[in-house]
Design an enzyme around this catalytic site. Structure first.
Site, PDB file in Angstrom:
ATOM      1  N   HIS A 188       0.834  -1.196   0.000  1.00 12.02           N
ATOM      2  CA  HIS A 188       0.000   0.000   0.000  1.00 12.02           C
ATOM      3  C   HIS A 188       0.876   1.257   0.000  1.00 12.02           C
ATOM      4  O   HIS A 188       2.092   1.176   0.181  1.00 12.02           O
ATOM      5  CB  HIS A 188      -0.923   0.006   1.229  1.00 12.02           C
TER       6      HIS A 188
HETATM    7  C1  T46 Z   1       2.767   0.322   6.957  1.00  9.47           C
HETATM    8  C2  T46 Z   1       3.639  -0.856   7.151  1.00  9.47           C
HETATM    9  C3  T46 Z   1       5.089  -0.501   7.150  1.00  9.47           C
HETATM   10  C4  T46 Z   1      -3.738  -1.189  14.047  1.00  9.47           C
HETATM   11  O1  T46 Z   1      -4.825  -1.430  14.583  1.00  9.47           O
HETATM   12  N1  T46 Z   1      -2.991  -0.108  14.440  1.00  9.47           N
HETATM   13  C5  T46 Z   1      -1.806   0.206  13.876  1.00  9.47           C
HETATM   14  O2  T46 Z   1      -1.175   1.197  14.272  1.00  9.47           O
HETATM   15  C6  T46 Z   1      -1.304  -0.638  12.824  1.00  9.47           C
HETATM   16  C7  T46 Z   1       0.018  -0.319  12.159  1.00  9.47           C
HETATM   17  C8  T46 Z   1      -2.054  -1.714  12.440  1.00  9.47           C
HETATM   18  N2  T46 Z   1      -3.248  -1.984  13.060  1.00  9.47           N
HETATM   19  C9  T46 Z   1      -3.993  -3.198  12.657  1.00  9.47           C
HETATM   20  C10 T46 Z   1      -4.603  -3.143  11.284  1.00  9.47           C
HETATM   21  C11 T46 Z   1      -4.612  -4.585  10.860  1.00  9.47           C
HETATM   22  O3  T46 Z   1      -5.774  -5.214  11.375  1.00  9.47           O
HETATM   23  O4  T46 Z   1      -3.079  -4.296  12.651  1.00  9.47           O
HETATM   24  C12 T46 Z   1      -3.412  -5.183  11.592  1.00  9.47           C
HETATM   25  C13 T46 Z   1      -2.211  -5.397  10.694  1.00  9.47           C
HETATM   26  O5  T46 Z   1      -1.944  -4.185   9.990  1.00  9.47           O
HETATM   27  P1  T46 Z   1      -1.486  -4.178   8.469  1.00  9.47           P
HETATM   28  O6  T46 Z   1      -2.077  -5.311   7.742  1.00  9.47           O
HETATM   29  O7  T46 Z   1      -1.717  -2.812   7.909  1.00  9.47           O
HETATM   30  O8  T46 Z   1       0.099  -4.452   8.620  1.00  9.47           O
HETATM   31  P2  T46 Z   1       1.229  -4.253   7.532  1.00  9.47           P
HETATM   32  O9  T46 Z   1       2.436  -4.874   8.108  1.00  9.47           O
HETATM   33  O10 T46 Z   1       0.797  -4.694   6.192  1.00  9.47           O
HETATM   34  O11 T46 Z   1       1.464  -2.656   7.424  1.00  9.47           O
HETATM   35  C14 T46 Z   1       1.976  -1.939   8.525  1.00  9.47           C
HETATM   36  C15 T46 Z   1       1.225  -0.616   8.699  1.00  9.47           C
HETATM   37  O12 T46 Z   1      -0.173  -0.887   8.884  1.00  9.47           O
HETATM   38  C16 T46 Z   1       1.387   0.279   7.495  1.00  9.47           C
HETATM   39  O13 T46 Z   1       0.938   1.584   7.799  1.00  9.47           O
HETATM   40  O14 T46 Z   1       3.100   1.244   6.230  1.00  9.47           O
HETATM   41  O15 T46 Z   1       3.342  -1.644   8.305  1.00  9.47           O
END
Ligand code: T46
Length: 108
Positions: A41
């Site tokens: 993303h």
């Molecule tokens: C990014 C990369 C580098 C939350 O509730 N709060 C938070 O602050 C974050 C970061 C995530 N979440 C929840 C949302 C999802 O249900 O944790 C779950 C996993 O998040 P996500 O699938 O977005 O994780 P990544 O590793 O794909 O991405 C993360 C960050 O979300 C994103 O902003 O740039 O790390």
């Protein structure tokens, strides 16, 4: 941004200063498998610094792969489409974010 590693006998202390923004949020991830692919993303407003605290992984930013290992960091601007992959078993990736979590800030 500036990184300094201060060594003292068998210990070391890693310092990151002159941050590009004042973080409002800090999170870290661990326990990923080598074949996990995270991210995929860009953001509308959120700026981030990704710091590899332990192990190593590959961060793809705008289609360019960058291998990072302990104490390497990458600054992501909101428009930087990114993925994280090829994690070592012990990888810990720390992220400083300029904004609070907002699911509407993601462009997938
Ligand atoms: C990014 C990369 C580098 C939350 O509730 N709060 C938070 O602050 C974050 C970061 C995530 N979440 C929840 C949302 C999802 O249900 O944790 C779950 C996993 O998040 P996500 O699938 O977005 O994780 P990544 O590793 O794909 O991405 C993360 C960050 O979300 C994103 O902003 O740039 O790390």
């Amino acid at each position: 941004m500036k990184f300094t590693k201060i060594k003292d006998k068998d210990t070391s202390l890693s310092v990151f200063e002159k941050l590009p923004f004042q973080p409002k949020r800090i999170y870290y991830m661990q326990g990923m498998d080598y074949f996990d692919v995270r991210g995929k993303h860009q953001h509308k407003k959120n700026r981030q610094v990704l710091i590899c605290v332990k192990g190593d992984c590959v961060i793809t930013v705008k289609s360019i792969d960058k291998h990072i290992e302990q104490n390497d960091y990458i600054i992501l601007e909101p428009s930087d489409w990114h993925i994280m992959k090829n994690f070592s078993d012990d990888c810990i990736l720390l992220v400083l974010a300029s904004e609070e979590y907002d699911k509407n800030d993601y462009i997938r």
